[in-house]
Design a protein around this motif. Structure first.
Motif, mmCIF file in Angstrom:
data_model
loop_
_atom_site.group_PDB
_atom_site.id
_atom_site.type_symbol
_atom_site.label_atom_id
_atom_site.label_comp_id
_atom_site.label_asym_id
_atom_site.label_seq_id
_atom_site.Cartn_x
_atom_site.Cartn_y
_atom_site.Cartn_z
ATOM 1 N N GLU A 118 0.828 -1.207 0.000
ATOM 2 C CA GLU A 118 0.000 0.000 0.000
ATOM 3 C C GLU A 118 0.859 1.252 0.000
ATOM 4 O O GLU A 118 0.536 2.249 -0.677
ATOM 5 C CB GLU A 118 -0.920 -0.002 1.220
ATOM 6 N N ARG A 119 1.957 1.249 0.768
ATOM 7 C CA ARG A 119 2.834 2.422 0.828
ATOM 8 C C ARG A 119 3.445 2.676 -0.543
ATOM 9 O O ARG A 119 3.549 3.837 -0.996
ATOM 10 C CB ARG A 119 3.948 2.191 1.851
ATOM 11 N N GLU A 120 3.847 1.612 -1.201
ATOM 12 C CA GLU A 120 4.423 1.795 -2.526
ATOM 13 C C GLU A 120 3.381 2.326 -3.509
ATOM 14 O O GLU A 120 3.675 3.157 -4.386
ATOM 15 C CB GLU A 120 5.002 0.444 -3.017
ATOM 16 N N GLU A 121 2.068 1.888 -3.414
ATOM 17 C CA GLU A 121 1.006 2.354 -4.311
ATOM 18 C C GLU A 121 0.722 3.834 -4.122
ATOM 19 O O GLU A 121 0.551 4.587 -5.095
ATOM 20 C CB GLU A 121 -0.284 1.532 -4.053
ATOM 21 N N ARG A 122 0.671 4.303 -2.874
ATOM 22 C CA ARG A 122 0.434 5.710 -2.591
ATOM 23 C C ARG A 122 1.567 6.569 -3.143
ATOM 24 O O ARG A 122 1.355 7.662 -3.678
ATOM 25 C CB ARG A 122 0.288 5.943 -1.088
#
Length: 479
Positions: free
Chosen positions: A468-472
């Motif tokens: 999720e952190r990478e997607e944001r």
């Protein structure tokens, strides 16, 4: 004897034109005696010859016809003990040969030659000499009597004894000035009497001799008391005690004698490695003992004994132990000293270096003389065995060896071979250390993975949060 000479002299004097000569002959019993009788030939014809013995009659005669006759006592079963060689008759030699002479053959003989009305005569005194022993094999410790017999005995004759071709000197107090005592040697039987005895008799410029072998039964090895046996510390040694081959002793005993008892030594404790039998000889007459491993304190006197026909025979011997003492100085030099428990027979010492090559060949090199050896410069060449040899007046008595494993370690010096070995050891150690570090890191990683696999739900949550952190972050970059 004087009557025999007188009778022959009167008979000779009464013969017309007779001449007479006297001769002395010695012969050992059992040998051949030659009685000389030679005349200058007066014609080409051989005279009649007659040999007679005083009071015994005719021995041998040859008549004018050439026939020979023997006396009855000189011919036995067709065999004659006397003869005159025919080959010498033409030369005027009528000497009489007597084979295997006996004591009763001694006496006065007459050789008479008749040349027509001329008579020539020669008188020969045959003396039989013989050496006899009271006991052919005397036992150690008993008295032995060795006699010199001459038949007939020459008055005022000189007598000398030799033992193994060396003039024999009687022990103090046994010699006598009487003539009869010179004929007999009487002494206590020891190894000193063993050997070949010869009696030499001198009389009127003539010399006769006879011999006899004497063997003394008893302990033949060692032959004398207080014989020294040498041994090195740590070695095996045999203490000899061998009886005559014809003797089987009973009740043999070994003892170690306590020091300090001079008149009657008392028995002490035998060493721990002492064995009352010697494995080297199974003979019943050999009662030797052995020590498997000699210690320095095993030195001293030992006594073996055994009974023969009710008589106990003993022999004492001394065990001398040798060792090498070593000391190292602060400068690295080594001093070796040769120690013996008894040095009374030692005349000098010699140090030798004993080395072996790759093929096992042994080489010995002399270093120096003396009881002490100092090695100032220690090197690889000194590695090996250093032996101290000790000598007596008759040769080497024994030796003791000191082993030097690596003399270079004592001096701090490094040989090329030692440096090479050190480099190899250091390299192997470094490689081992690297391997240990790699193994430790692999083990650490394995343990870490093992701890994570214990919580799979947590691993899933962590993985989702990370996604999720990478997607944001990607969406934020697009805006």
């Amino acid at each position: 004897m004087q009557l025999e000479y007188f009778t022959l002299g009167v008979l000779t004097f009464l013969m017309t034109g007779a001449t007479c000569e006297e001769t002395e002959v010695f012969a050992e019993a059992g040998s051949q005696a030659v009685l000389p009788c030679t005349f200058s030939p007066l014609s080409r014809f051989i005279p009649s010859i007659i040999w007679t013995k005083a009071n015994k009659g005719t021995v041998w005669r040859k008549g004018k016809s050439g026939l020979q006759f023997w006396g009855s006592s000189w011919s036995q079963k067709g065999t004659q003990r006397v003869r005159c060689p025919h080959s010498q008759f033409e030369n005027g030699d009528f000497s009489l040969q007597i084979n295997n002479v006996r004591e009763e053959d001694g006496g006065v003989y007459s050789c008479r030659a008749e040349h027509g009305d001329r008579v020539s005569e020669k008188v020969v005194t045959l003396r039989i000499i013989e050496v006899s022993v009271s006991s052919s094999v005397p036992t150690w410790g008993s008295y032995a009597s060795i006699s010199c017999n001459v038949t007939p005995w020459p008055h005022r004759a000189s007598v000398q004894w030799t033992l193994n071709n060396i003039p024999f000197v009687p022990q103090t107090g046994t010699a006598s000035r009487r003539e009869t005592s010179k004929r007999v040697v009487k002494e206590k039987a020891t190894a000193r009497l063993t050997g070949n005895w010869t009696c030499v008799v001198g009389y009127k410029g003539k010399e006769g001799r006879a011999s006899a072998a004497v063997t003394v039964n008893g302990i033949i090895e060692p032959s004398n008391d207080n014989t020294k046996v040498y041994a090195a510390v740590g070695s095996a040694v045999t203490l000899p005690c061998v009886f005559s081959s014809s003797m089987i002793p009973s009740g043999s005993v070994w003892e170690k004698l306590k020091p300090g008892f001079l008149i009657k030594p008392a028995p002490g404790r035998l060493p721990a490695s002492f064995s009352a039998s010697s494995p080297s000889s199974p003979l019943p007459s050999d009662k030797s003992a052995s020590l498997r491993e000699v210690r320095f304190e095993d030195e001293g006197k030992y006594r073996c004994s055994g009974a023969i026909s009710g008589q106990r025979l003993t022999r004492q011997m001394q065990l001398v132990v040798a060792k090498i003492g070593s000391s190292i100085t602060s400068k690295g030099s080594v001093t070796l000293t040769c120690h013996l428990t008894d040095t009374s027979e030692v005349t000098h010492y010699e140090w030798v270096h004993v080395a072996y090559d790759l093929n096992g060949n042994r080489s010995v090199g002399s270093l120096q003389k003396g009881k002490t050896l100092s090695i100032n410069k220690v090197s690889e060449e000194n590695r090996g065995d250093l032996a101290c040899r000790f000598y007596g007046k008759d040769g080497m008595l024994g030796n003791v060896t000191h082993h030097i494993p690596l003399m270079s370690a004592l001096s701090g010096q490094k040989s090329p071979g030692g440096s090479h070995n050190t480099a190899v050891v250091v390299g192997l150690g470094f490689l081992l250390l690297v391997l240990l570090l790699i193994l430790a890191q692999m083990y650490k990683n394995h343990q870490r993975r093992k701890r994570i696999f214990q919580y799979p739900a947590m691993e899933t949550i962590v993985h989702s949060v990370s996604n999720e952190r990478e997607e944001r972050e990607r969406n934020h970059e697009k805006k």
